[in-house]
Write a protein that holds these residues in place. Structure first.
Motif, PDB file in Angstrom:
ATOM      1  N   THR A  79      11.400  37.642   9.414  1.00 60.12           N
ATOM      2  CA  THR A  79      11.047  36.354  10.010  1.00 60.12           C
ATOM      3  C   THR A  79      11.374  35.220   9.059  1.00 60.12           C
ATOM      4  N   ASP A  80      11.575  34.022   9.616  1.00 65.97           N
ATOM      5  CA  ASP A  80      11.761  32.830   8.790  1.00 65.97           C
ATOM      6  C   ASP A  80      10.490  31.989   8.707  1.00 65.97           C
ATOM      7  N   SER A  81       9.482  32.356   9.485  1.00 65.49           N
ATOM      8  CA  SER A  81       8.194  31.664   9.433  1.00 65.49           C
ATOM      9  C   SER A  81       7.090  32.708   9.323  1.00 65.49           C
ATOM     10  N   SER A 110       7.496  28.201   6.219  1.00 64.73           N
ATOM     11  CA  SER A 110       8.765  28.403   6.919  1.00 64.73           C
ATOM     12  C   SER A 110       9.964  28.105   6.029  1.00 64.73           C
ATOM     13  N   ASP A 121      12.875  28.298   7.981  1.00 64.48           N
ATOM     14  CA  ASP A 121      13.749  28.150   9.141  1.00 64.48           C
ATOM     15  C   ASP A 121      14.404  26.766   9.129  1.00 64.48           C
ATOM     16  N   TYR A 122      15.731  26.737   9.105  1.00 59.73           N
ATOM     17  CA  TYR A 122      16.444  25.464   8.939  1.00 59.73           C
ATOM     18  C   TYR A 122      16.067  24.451  10.012  1.00 59.73           C
ATOM     19  N   LYS A 123      16.139  24.834  11.273  1.00 58.86           N
ATOM     20  CA  LYS A 123      15.886  23.882  12.358  1.00 58.86           C
ATOM     21  C   LYS A 123      14.449  23.375  12.342  1.00 58.86           C
ATOM     22  N   ASP A 182      18.871  31.347   0.619  1.00 64.49           N
ATOM     23  CA  ASP A 182      19.235  32.006   1.870  1.00 64.49           C
ATOM     24  C   ASP A 182      20.757  32.177   1.925  1.00 64.49           C
TER      25      ASP A 182
END
Length: 502
Positions: free
Chosen positions: A65-67, A80, A82-84, A408
């Protein structure tokens, strides 16, 4: 009777914890989480706070997971990489309040720019931003040089040694620089064997970090009965006492100059442009026509002291360690400096010199990618918001794991390799700006990042002109640790060889 009261209390606390846990779970159940135990939450995963950022990466990889949802005491935090999501958070004009952990800075920093919110933050940010214009920052290059000269003399004592820890020397140099540029005073931290002020600055960072990872110390009613609180009060007495006395002295000087109806000299006795410390700019600033109070000024000066001391010292030290262990990169950086200075090891840098250090600037960026001074930072939702189908409740804390996204491979191939060229114009087109966020980004980005970059360039260039950096013997592997900043728990050991002028 007392037994019954104790049992009732335990049941009450457990009931409240379960309520809070399932409250967050009802919103965030799709976000993976390590097992949370009553009261301590996910605390068993973070037994050593220093390993927190590495632990987060391990857990994210484990759950694919990214979060990640983490429970600490009665609260939940979503961390997180997560890029977005990071782009959404840092670009937001509403999710701007800092996370819960920042409240532990307020005894020291008050309502300074780092922790303040709302209209107070907006007005102070608008007022402070012009003080970091390059024409103002240029005057501090002499301060970088004079303190760098002391640093070189201190480092020279370790010539011939196979290993020594460079970080203590860099942190004292950075403290001297920030005191002179922020308050206009010299505390001579590099020259005094035991600086009380320097010790208190260091201790405050440790106290804040320890409190942040202990859920019981989150509550003032408990914290104020701890030894940590008593130590904090002693440190604040030194730190605030020094700042308050300097503010009062400078305010009186400004009033005295005004009473004489004389314009202050713009140059010193040698004809050089007179340096105006950050404090003096604040004393002459105003918000809606009113001057700042002493408390407001102290808060901003303290914030500048915190933000511009350990963070910069860590960046310089990580860069030195990286250069020592990457001779190809070091040689390329040194050749660039030879083109600028020749074999002159003593000539002071100019502002134009700093602009010519293109490769050394790439070295700094690559250092901050691998070792961002702020490995993560947090925001608090002031109201419910929805992202990617998940509703985050009001007062929810969300963490941005800069350390994670910087390493990453989707954004930085072979992420553990130290390769400054990845930031060259032909390799880094800037299309993913939120993948590199050592100074945060968006409305609450670091207002002092240009100052920090100039100090790092000046100090690193001075050291490289005087010394060749070598790996420590035996080989020294960094033990990266998250404190109030990212540092190495086992020091930053290198070796030095004097460079010979030809």
């Amino acid at each position: 009777m007392w037994f019954e009261i104790l049992v009732s209390l335990i049941i009450g606390v457990l009931t409240f914890w379960c309520y809070r846990y399932y409250y967050y779970y009802s919103y965030l159940k799709v976000i993976p989480s390590p097992r949370a135990w009553p009261i301590i939450g996910s605390g068993l995963e973070f037994k050593n706070p220093e390993d927190s950022v590495e632990t987060m990466l391990v857990l994210m990889n484990k759950f694919k997971t990214d979060s990640l949802r983490i429970h600490i005491g009665f609260r939940a935090i979503v961390m997180s990489r997560d890029y977005k999501f990071i782009e959404f958070l840092l670009s937001s004009q509403t999710i701007m309040n800092k996370g819960l952990g920042y409240k532990f800075f307020t005894p020291w920093l008050g309502q300074g720019l780092l922790v303040s919110t709302g209209e107070h933050w907006r007005t102070h940010r608008k007022m402070i931003t012009p003080t970091f214009h390059f024409q103002i920052l240029e005057q501090f290059i002499d301060v970088f040089h004079s303190n760098g000269t002391i640093l070189i003399d201190k480092l020279r004592k370790h010539l011939g040694e196979s290993s020594f820890d460079v970080f203590p020397y860099i942190t004292l140099c950075a403290l001297d620089i920030i005191c002179e540029t922020a308050m206009g005073i010299s505390i001579n931290a590099q020259l005094e064997e035991h600086s009380e002020y320097a010790t208190c600055v260091s201790n405050m960072g440790r106290i804040i970090q320890t409190r942040g990872f202990n859920p019981f110390l989150h509550y003032d009613s408990i914290y104020k009965h701890s030894n940590l609180y008593r130590e904090e009060q002693k440190c604040l007495q030194v730190l605030h006492g020094r700042t308050d006395s300097v503010i009062q002295m400078r305010r009186e000087n400004i009033l005295l100059e005004g009473s004489k109806k004389e314009k202050p000299a713009e140059t010193d006795e040698l004809g050089r442009k007179k340096k105006v410390p950050f404090l003096d700019m604040l004393l002459q600033a105003s918000i809606d026509g009113r001057p700042l109070t002493n408390t407001e000024i102290r808060d901003e000066v303290s914030t500048f002291m915190f933000g511009g001391h350990d963070t910069t010292a860590a960046g310089i030290s990580f860069a030195l360690h990286s250069l020592a262990n990457n001779p190809r990169v070091q040689d390329k950086a040194y050749q660039e400096l030879k083109e600028i200075f020749g074999d002159d090891k003593e000539r002071p840098c100019t502002y134009n010199d700093l602009q010519c250090m293109k490769y050394l600037e790439l070295v700094i960026k690559e250092t901050l990618r691998l070792y961002p001074s702020a490995p993560f930072y947090t925001r608090t939702a002031v109201e419910d918001f929805t992202y990617d189908g998940i509703t985050y409740p009001k007062n929810m804390t969300i963490g941005i794991l800069a350390y994670g996204i910087h390493r990453d491979p989707r954004y930085f191939p072979n992420p553990l390799e130290f390769r400054p060229e990845r930031f060259s114009p032909e390799n880094y087109d800037g299309r993913k700006p939120f993948s590199f966020i050592p100074f945060s980004a968006g409305p609450r980005n670091c207002v002092g990042q240009k100052f920090a970059s100039m100090e790092m360039l000046s100090t690193l260039s001075r050291i490289l002109r005087n010394f060749e950096l070598l790996p420590a013997t035996p080989k020294h592997t960094l033990k990266v640790a998250a404190d109030t900043i990212l540092r190495s728990a086992n020091g930053m050991k290198i070796a030095l060889v004097e460079r010979k002028s030809k």
